[in-house]
Structures are given as structure tokens and as C-alpha cells.
Design a protein around this motif. Structure first.
Motif: not given
Ligand code: HEM
Length: 497
Positions: A219-247
Motif C-alpha cells: 500500500a506504500q508503493a503509491e505514496p512512495y512513487f507519488r511523492t518522488s514524482r512531485i518532488m522531482d517536478q518541484m525541483v525541475k520547476r525551480v531549476l527552470e526558473d533560475k536557469l531562465g534568470e541566468v539566461a
């Protein structure tokens, strides 16, 4: 597959003379490994008593040599053929942390270390101290509101929220009121905390290591992969914003508001990594940093609950720097300069890391045959493990090792100690890159917590710290949770009456 089987059989054969717990047919020392998970310290102690400082554990078709003698530890940490992490790290931690320093090997690992090291310089870290201070003040305020009545509670949960918030702010973005403003990170911090718990939860349950079995049956598989996916998206979003600032050539934020990511993107060395590689490293830092710091703080609070005398000395030191509770200025914000004056607190925190090192085991795999100084052969393909809690209990290096004694770290008593007898952060080319960050954060939080409170044992906890069960997986934690009680320190005038 045949080559692999021959190599594994060779490892089993060549290590058969190394002492260790008896093996069951096919599965090996599974009972001992399960005991390590649930009562790690007692199991480790009996292993050392029965077999000495070098112990062989066989698990299915794999052999792990645990090397605790400091000369052997030095060889494991410095020998080029023992510098590689086994696949296990990627399998267990990869879904959340991605591919970063913790599980990379060879030239890519060296390149990433080179790219990141300058962005963790002391001059950068000291700008994080106001964030450590503010977040620990918020923690103290919450504890005063919710736990000052002396009710027992699991302090690990509070530290989890604190470290997750702090890492999101210092690793990704400390800026307020900008496009990447995540200063109000409660939601993200809860998510990181949940994701870290799930990651460690799975790492302690070998029967869930197979993705297929885990997805089908847990039963933990769903939250395990879901939290991993959301964290990945959050980091991606912040990184893209910051890369945009630098560019777009935007000016960097004021130095005191720059997070680790801002520094990496603007350092010359940061260019050694692609943006995909950087994204993986950011996840590594969030997960490793937040969870190890949470474990460290929880072990600190739990251990101190057993030692009122040690706390009294910390209180005296804090009062000498800030003034006694209730006196003018006693609740002023802590600064980097203050940290340098807290020498006894420093020894206490070092002794916590000796007594209960949060990283319970450091794994390596031999890429060729290596003979350790103790004479033990580690054949190619064999796992070798450093267990800091074992090394930290060798009586030749620490007299009466079960005694909690911060003064072991007085200069005169540390002189001549083997440099590899104290390894909470490992050592050598793959030592902890966040060591200094971890120590500054822990000292700030400990000082703020003890400025306001005395930590008391929770009812029902064992009478002696030596009888407390500790879980060992990749990390160490108090079995069943770090339950403590808090008592507000009286204001100076009230104390004098
Ligand atoms: C008290 C807290 C901490 C402890 C006890 C600790 C301990 C360790 C240990 C023992 C290792 C070596 C692991 C191995 O080789 O398998 C390690 C590696 C690492 N730590 Fe920490 N750590 C702590 C906090 C942190 C923090 C706060 C960060 C980030 C800011 C961090 C980032 C890392 C990274 C990235 C590695 C991999 C380094 C490499 O292989 O090049 N750690 N840590």
C-alpha cells in the motif's frame, strides 16, 4: 549471468575463513541482518564480542565484510579499488534522490564533487545561519505552544519539518517575493519529509526491494512513487526558473539571499555539470541533507534526555553567551560568531555523533582484490562495509565506550587518536560534502532548543541509555521514535527565588 555466478562463488569461497554469524542454507545470515534492523546496537555489540572487529555477513549470494578497525577503515576510505558504491544505493535511493554524488562512481563522481565543492564554502554557509536561526526559533515557539505541558511526544517529527523547510530554502531558494519565492514552503517541506520517510522505510524492508513486488503488493508503493514524482517536478520547476534568470542575464539576488543553487549556477565550476545532472544533485542534497540532519537532531535530543548534568553545562555555556533566560537580550538571534563560542556544546554534539552516528553503514564494492591491513582479503565483487558505531566503540580508542562523555573531545584527550577512529562523516575522497553545513545547523538548533528547554526522558523509556534499542538500516534511529518531554527553563529571577 554465468560470469556473475562464478564471481560470486569466488567471493564466497575466498572469504569463508573470515569470522561471522552462521549461515542458513541459501539465504545466509538473514536473521542477523533483521536483528540489525530492529535492535542494531545490541546485535552489533554481540557480533563484535563473538567475532572481533572484522565480520563476514552473507546475504543470499552476496558477501559483506564489515571492517571496523581504524587501519582497515582507512584502507576502505582511501584505496582506489574500494572507492565505488554498489548498485544497492541506486536501487534503494535512486527513485527519490536520482543520480547524484551519493551513488555516482569514477570520473563522473569526481567531476560533480569539483563542480559542487566551492558552493559549500564556509563563507557561503555562514550566510545560511540566519535561516537556521529563524527556523529553529519558529520550532521553539511551536514547541512552547504545543509541548510545554510536559507531555511525551516524538521530537523526530518536529525536526523533520524543520530540516525539510531549511533544506528547501537553503538548497533551492531563499528569496522572498520573487518568481521563485518558496519561502512559504510548509507544503513542500511536508512532502519532502513524507518522501524521506518512505525512502528510509523501504530501505529497511528487503522484501520490498523488487519494484514489481512492491508495486503489486504494498500500500506504500503509491505514496512512495507519488511523492518522488512531485518532488522531482518541484525541483525541475525551480531549476527552470533560475536557469531562465541566468539566461536573461538578470542580476543575482543579494548575496545573503542566495541559495546553494544560485551559487552553483553562478560559479565557474558549476558549469562542469549539465542542467539534468544539477537537477539530480539538488534532489540528492534535499533528501540526504534533510533526513540525516533530522536523524542527528533526534538522536541529540533523545540522548540528552538521559543526561541532565550534561544539559546543565550546556545551559551554563548558553547563559554565559546570551544571558540567563528572562534577562535582557537572552532571546536575541544567534549569530555565526556565537557558534564559535559554544565549545562545550560542540563537544556534546561530537559525542552524539560518536555514540550514535546517524549513517549506520557505508558500503563499498571492491573493483579488484584488496588485502586490508588486518590481513583480511576483500575479493573483487565483494561488498565491504564501514560501521561507524562499531569503530566508535573500540576500547583502545575510547575508554569505557558506552559512557556518554563529551570531554573525550577536549584537545588534550583527542591528541594521538587514530584519525580514522572517528568517522561519523566517513573520510577520504568520498567523505560527507555537507559536514560543515550539518554541524552549523545542528549547533544552531541545539542552542536555540536548550536556551528555552530542559529535555526530559519520556515515561516508560529504558532506565539506561545503553538499553535503548536503535534501528540500523542505512541510517540509525531510536526504535519506536525519539519520545521525550520538554520543561521550560525558568526565567532568571524566578530561578533565583
Ligand atoms: C549529521 C548529518 C550528516 C551525517 C552524519 C552525514 C554522514 C555522511 C556519510 C557517512 C557519508 C558517506 C556515505 C558513504 O560513503 O556511503 C556522507 C556522504 C554525503 N553526504 Fe552527508 N551526512 C550528514 C549531513 C549531510 C548534509 C547536511 C548534506 C548536504 C548539505 C550531506 C550531503 C552528503 C553527500 C552529497 C554525500 C555523498 C558524498 C560523496 O560520495 O561524494 N550530508 N554523509
Amino acid at each position: 549471468a554465468l560470469k556473475q555466478a562464478v564471481s560470486e562463488a569466488r567471493v564466497v569461497y575466498l572469504t569463508r575463513g573470515v569470522p561471522g554469524p552462521p549461515n542458513l542454507p541459501l539465504v545466509g545470515c538473514v536473521p542477523t541482518v533483521l536483528n540489525l534492523f530492529s535492535d542494531g546496537r545490541a546485535t552489533l555489540e554481540s557480533m563484535i564480542k563473538d567475532y572481533g572487529n572484522t565480520v563476514r555477513l552473507r546475504l543470499l549470494n552476496r558477501v559483506l565484510i564489515i571492517a571496523m578497525d581504524p587501519d582497515d577503515v582507512q584502507a576502505v576510505c582511501t584505496h582506489p579499488a574500494l572507492g565505488s558504491k554498489p548498485q544497492l544505493y541506486s536501487d534503494l535511493l535512486g527513485p527519490h534522490m536520482g543520480v547524484g554524488l551519493v551513488n555516482l562512481n569514477g570520473p563522473t563522481h569526481r567531476r560533480h564533487r569539483k563542480a559542487i565543492t566551492p558552493s559549500l564554502h564556509f563563507d557561503i554557509l555562514k550566510d545560511f545561519v540566519p535561516i537556521f536561526a529563524r527556523n529553529s526559533e519558529l520550532l521553539v515557539a511551536r514547541l512552547k505552544a504545543q509541548h510545554a505541558g510536559g507531555n511525551p511526544f516524538n521530537i523526530q517529527k518536529e525536526f523533520g519539518r524543520l530540516t525539510s523547510t531549511t533544506f528547501i530554502q537553503t538548497v533551492l531558494s531563499c528569496q522572498e517575493g520573487t518568481a521563485t519565492d518558496i519561502a512559504n514552503v510548509a507544503k513542500e517541506a511536508d512532502l519532502l519529509d513524507e518522501a524521506s520517510h518512505l525512502m528510509m522505510w523501504r530501505a529497511m524492508r528487503p522484501w520490498w526491494f523488487s519494484d514489481t513486488v512492491f508495486k503489486l503488493l504494498s500500500a506504500q508503493a503509491e505514496p512512495y512513487f507519488r511523492t518522488s514524482r512531485i518532488m522531482d517536478q518541484m525541483v525541475k520547476r525551480v531549476l527552470e526558473d533560475k536557469l531562465g534568470e541566468v539566461a536573461r542575464g538578470e542580476a543575482p539576488p543579494p548575496r545573503r539571499r542566495m541559495a546553494f543553487l544560485d551559487h552553483v549556477l553562478r560559479s565557474q565550476e558549476g558549469g562542469l555539470m549539465s542542467s539534468d545532472e544539477l537537477r539530480e544533485e539538488l534532489k540528492t542534497f534535499l533528501f540526504v541533507g534533510a533526513s540525516t540532519s533530522m536523524d542527528y537532531l533526534s538522536l541529540m535530543a533523545y540522548i540528552l534526555s538521559y543526561f541532565p548534568d550534561v544539559q546543565r553545562k550546556v545551559h551554563e555555556e548558553l547563559d554565559s553567551v546570551f544571558g540567563a533566560p528572562g534577562t535582557p537580550g537572552s532571546d536575541r538571534r544567534i549569530t555565526t560568531d556565537d557558534l564559535a563560542h559554544l565549545e562545550y556544546t560542540d563537544r556534546v554534539l561530537k559525542e552524539v555523533l560518536r555514540y550514535a552516528p546517524p549513517i549506520a553503514v557505508i558500503f563499498r564494492v571492491a573493483t579488484e582484490d584488496v588485502k586490508l591491513p588486518s590481513g583480511t582479503l576483500v575479493p573483487q565483487g565483494c561488498y565491504v562495509g564501514v560501521v561507524p558505531a562499531g569503530t566508535h566503540r573500540i576500547p583502545e580508542h575510547y575508554d569505557d565506550p558506552e559512557r556518554f562523555d563529551p570531554d573525550r573531545f577536549l584537545a588534550e584527550r583527542s591528541r594521538g587518536r587514530h584519525p580514522y577512529a572517528y568517522i561519523p562523516f566517513s573520510a577520504g575522497a568520498r567523505n560527507c560534502i555537507g559536514l560543515r553545513y550539518a554541524l552549523m545547523l545542528a549547533k544552531t538548533v541545539t542552542a536555540n532548543l536548550l536556551r528555552s528547554f530542559t529535555i526530559l526522558r519520556a515515561p516508560g523509556s529504558p532506565d539506561r541509555l545503553a538499553d535503548v534499542k536503535m534501528d540500523f538500516s542505512l541510517t540509525m534511529s531510536v526504535h519506536g521514535g525519539a519520545y521525550v518531554r520538554l520543561q521550560r527553563r525558568p526565567a532568571a529571577a524566578a530561578a533565583a527565588r
